[in-house]
Enzyme design. Structure first.
Site, PDB file in Angstrom:
ATOM      1  N   GLU A  85       0.830  -1.206   0.000  1.00  0.00           N
ATOM      2  CA  GLU A  85       0.000   0.000   0.000  1.00  0.00           C
ATOM      3  C   GLU A  85       0.861   1.251   0.000  1.00  0.00           C
ATOM      4  OE1 GLU A  85      -3.031  -2.026   3.225  1.00  0.00           O
ATOM      5  OE2 GLU A  85      -2.271  -0.020   3.543  1.00  0.00           O
ATOM      6  N   CYS A 331      -2.147   1.985   8.569  1.00  0.00           N
ATOM      7  CA  CYS A 331      -1.166   1.021   8.132  1.00  0.00           C
ATOM      8  C   CYS A 331      -1.677  -0.391   7.876  1.00  0.00           C
ATOM      9  CB  CYS A 331      -0.199   0.891   9.290  1.00  0.00           C
ATOM     10  SG  CYS A 331       1.353   1.540   8.960  1.00  0.00           S
TER      11      CYS A 331
HETATM   12  N1  SAH Z   1       7.367   0.684  11.533  1.00  0.00           N
HETATM   13  C1  SAH Z   1       7.409   2.110  11.486  1.00  0.00           C
HETATM   14  C2  SAH Z   1       6.612   2.726  10.359  1.00  0.00           C
HETATM   15  C3  SAH Z   1       5.269   2.159  10.046  1.00  0.00           C
HETATM   16  S1  SAH Z   1       3.963   2.493  11.188  1.00  0.00           S
HETATM   17  C4  SAH Z   1       7.014   2.675  12.825  1.00  0.00           C
HETATM   18  O1  SAH Z   1       6.708   1.919  13.737  1.00  0.00           O
HETATM   19  O2  SAH Z   1       7.054   3.887  12.999  1.00  0.00           O
HETATM   20  C5  SAH Z   1       3.606   4.181  10.944  1.00  0.00           C
HETATM   21  C6  SAH Z   1       2.883   4.835  12.103  1.00  0.00           C
HETATM   22  O3  SAH Z   1       1.494   4.447  12.106  1.00  0.00           O
HETATM   23  C7  SAH Z   1       3.449   4.407  13.444  1.00  0.00           C
HETATM   24  O4  SAH Z   1       3.569   5.500  14.305  1.00  0.00           O
HETATM   25  C8  SAH Z   1       2.411   3.442  13.905  1.00  0.00           C
HETATM   26  O5  SAH Z   1       2.489   3.275  15.268  1.00  0.00           O
HETATM   27  C9  SAH Z   1       1.129   4.068  13.413  1.00  0.00           C
HETATM   28  N2  SAH Z   1      -0.019   3.190  13.376  1.00  0.00           N
HETATM   29  C10 SAH Z   1      -0.068   1.904  12.985  1.00  0.00           C
HETATM   30  N3  SAH Z   1      -1.308   1.403  13.117  1.00  0.00           N
HETATM   31  C11 SAH Z   1      -2.075   2.400  13.590  1.00  0.00           C
HETATM   32  C12 SAH Z   1      -3.448   2.488  13.942  1.00  0.00           C
HETATM   33  N4  SAH Z   1      -4.266   1.447  13.850  1.00  0.00           N
HETATM   34  N5  SAH Z   1      -3.898   3.676  14.390  1.00  0.00           N
HETATM   35  C13 SAH Z   1      -3.062   4.743  14.501  1.00  0.00           C
HETATM   36  N6  SAH Z   1      -1.775   4.714  14.183  1.00  0.00           N
HETATM   37  C14 SAH Z   1      -1.266   3.544  13.753  1.00  0.00           C
END
Ligand code: SAH
Length: 341
Positions: A85, A331
């Site tokens: 994505e 994500c």
């Molecule tokens: N692995 C990296 C980048 C990908 S996640 C990291 O951990 O930063 C990108 C951002 O989206 C991260 O801050 C993650 O915690 C957040 N994220 C993932 N799933 C989410 C959700 N369901 N709601 C809100 N933020 C989310």
């Protein structure tokens, strides 16, 4: 190897080694940076196109989901039929693209859909770049006349768990001979792989480092992010201070607000103590609920109240605009849905 993995000069070299004149290399480079697929190239002989068949990227946009707020989420099919994505967001200052760095993820964060099926494989630098080239073409941009101004490595995957390809990608993206996107407009988001943060700091790139913190104590962090079993918050903060020392770039923290987990007044005070004394900013994000996960959503109002509390304590913070929530903006949500089909 695919041709998008190569820089301009590497590509010219490669083409020369195939016994072809330099201008062919330039034609191929232009085609790639215009986001063309092999069939769309009109100025290369058929025989040469056949020769390029196994190394010319064949990724394509599989689906587009457009949100009411204008955000577009792309599902991109890779050469090996895996799907990833990428998200296009329009801001006042231009277009930001959020890219994936891995197919799946092995970090196991409890709130995140990307990690549901574990890690499938790393993306190559060229596959990261391919996401930008495809979306740039979609926007009508071509090569140096590009439409995309900002890139965030915040899609599926942990960029620092795919370190070498990620660094190569940043070099390709910011290269004058490439899309020439300023490193200042590139952000990398990590759950906090401390040893890699030190390595990155020593490269002294101008990119922005964003840390997904999400909790104010190691115990709490362990309950939502398995990586906290490996590195403490203190180790992450020390690495951030080193990153700042090396690059002089402000550090950003992501704080996904989860009801009854990390949204208390105590959490605000702890955040203040953790982030005391260095240049940083906190982005508070209301949790995007993921069906497969049981964590509770907070409202936008709660997020604003949380941010107000932080500001009163002197912590620089804002509520992150949530975009594309109606299209599975968080994500990995789209891919997770696709895998179920
Ligand atoms: N692995 C990296 C980048 C990908 S996640 C990291 O951990 O930063 C990108 C951002 O989206 C991260 O801050 C993650 O915690 C957040 N994220 C993932 N799933 C989410 C959700 N369901 N709601 C809100 N933020 C989310």
């Amino acid at each position: 190897m695919i041709l998008t993995d190569l820089s301009y000069f590497e590509l010219l070299d490669y083409v020369q080694k195939m016994g072809l004149p330099r201008f062919r290399g330039e034609q191929i480079f232009d085609a790639i940076y215009s986001g063309k697929n092999l069939e769309e190239i009109s100025n290369l002989p058929k025989g040469l196109k056949e020769q390029l068949l196994s190394i010319y990227p064949k990724y394509q946009i599989l689906y587009k989901f457009e949100s009411k707020d204008g955000t577009i989420k792309f599902l991109i099919k890779l050469d090996d039929d895996n799907a990833i994505e990428s998200v296009l967001m329009k801001y006042k200052y231009g277009y930001t693209v959020c890219i994936s760095t891995q197919v799946g993820c092995r970090m196991g964060c409890k709130f995140c859909a990307s990690t549901l099926g574990g890690l499938v494989r790393n993306l190559t630098a060229g596959e990261m770049l391919g996401q930008i080239l495809l979306i740039n073409k979609f926007l009508g941009g071509k090569g140096s006349d590009r439409k995309i101004t900002n890139v965030v490595l915040m899609g599926s995957g942990e960029p620092l768990d795919n370190y070498d390809n990620t660094i190569k990608f940043i070099e390709l993206l910011s290269s004058q001979r490439g899309l020439n996107i300023s490193q200042r407009n590139i952000s990398i988001s990590t759950c906090g792989l401390v040893d890699k943060i030190y390595q990155l700091a020593d490269l002294k790139l101008n990119i922005t480092l964003t840390i997904s913190l999400h909790a104010t104590s190691d115990e709490k962090r362990k309950s939502i992010m398995p990586i906290a079993n490996r590195y403490t918050i203190k180790e992450i903060i020390d690495a951030c201070k080193y990153y700042y020392k090396q690059t002089k770039r402000k550090i950003y923290f992501e704080y996904t607000l989860i009801a009854d987990v990390n949204d208390s007044g105590e959490d605000q005070k702890s955040l203040k103590n953790i982030l005391n004394g260095f240049l940083c900013h906190v982005n508070v994000i209301p949790l995007n609920t993921v069906k497969e996960r049981s964590l509770k959503k907070t409202t936008r109002l709660m997020a604003y109240q949380f941010v107000e509390g932080l500001k009163k304590l002197g912590v620089s913070a804002t509520v992150r605009r949530t975009m594309g929530e109606d299209i599975g903006g968080a994500c990995g949500q789209l891919r997770a849905n696709l895998l179920k089909l």
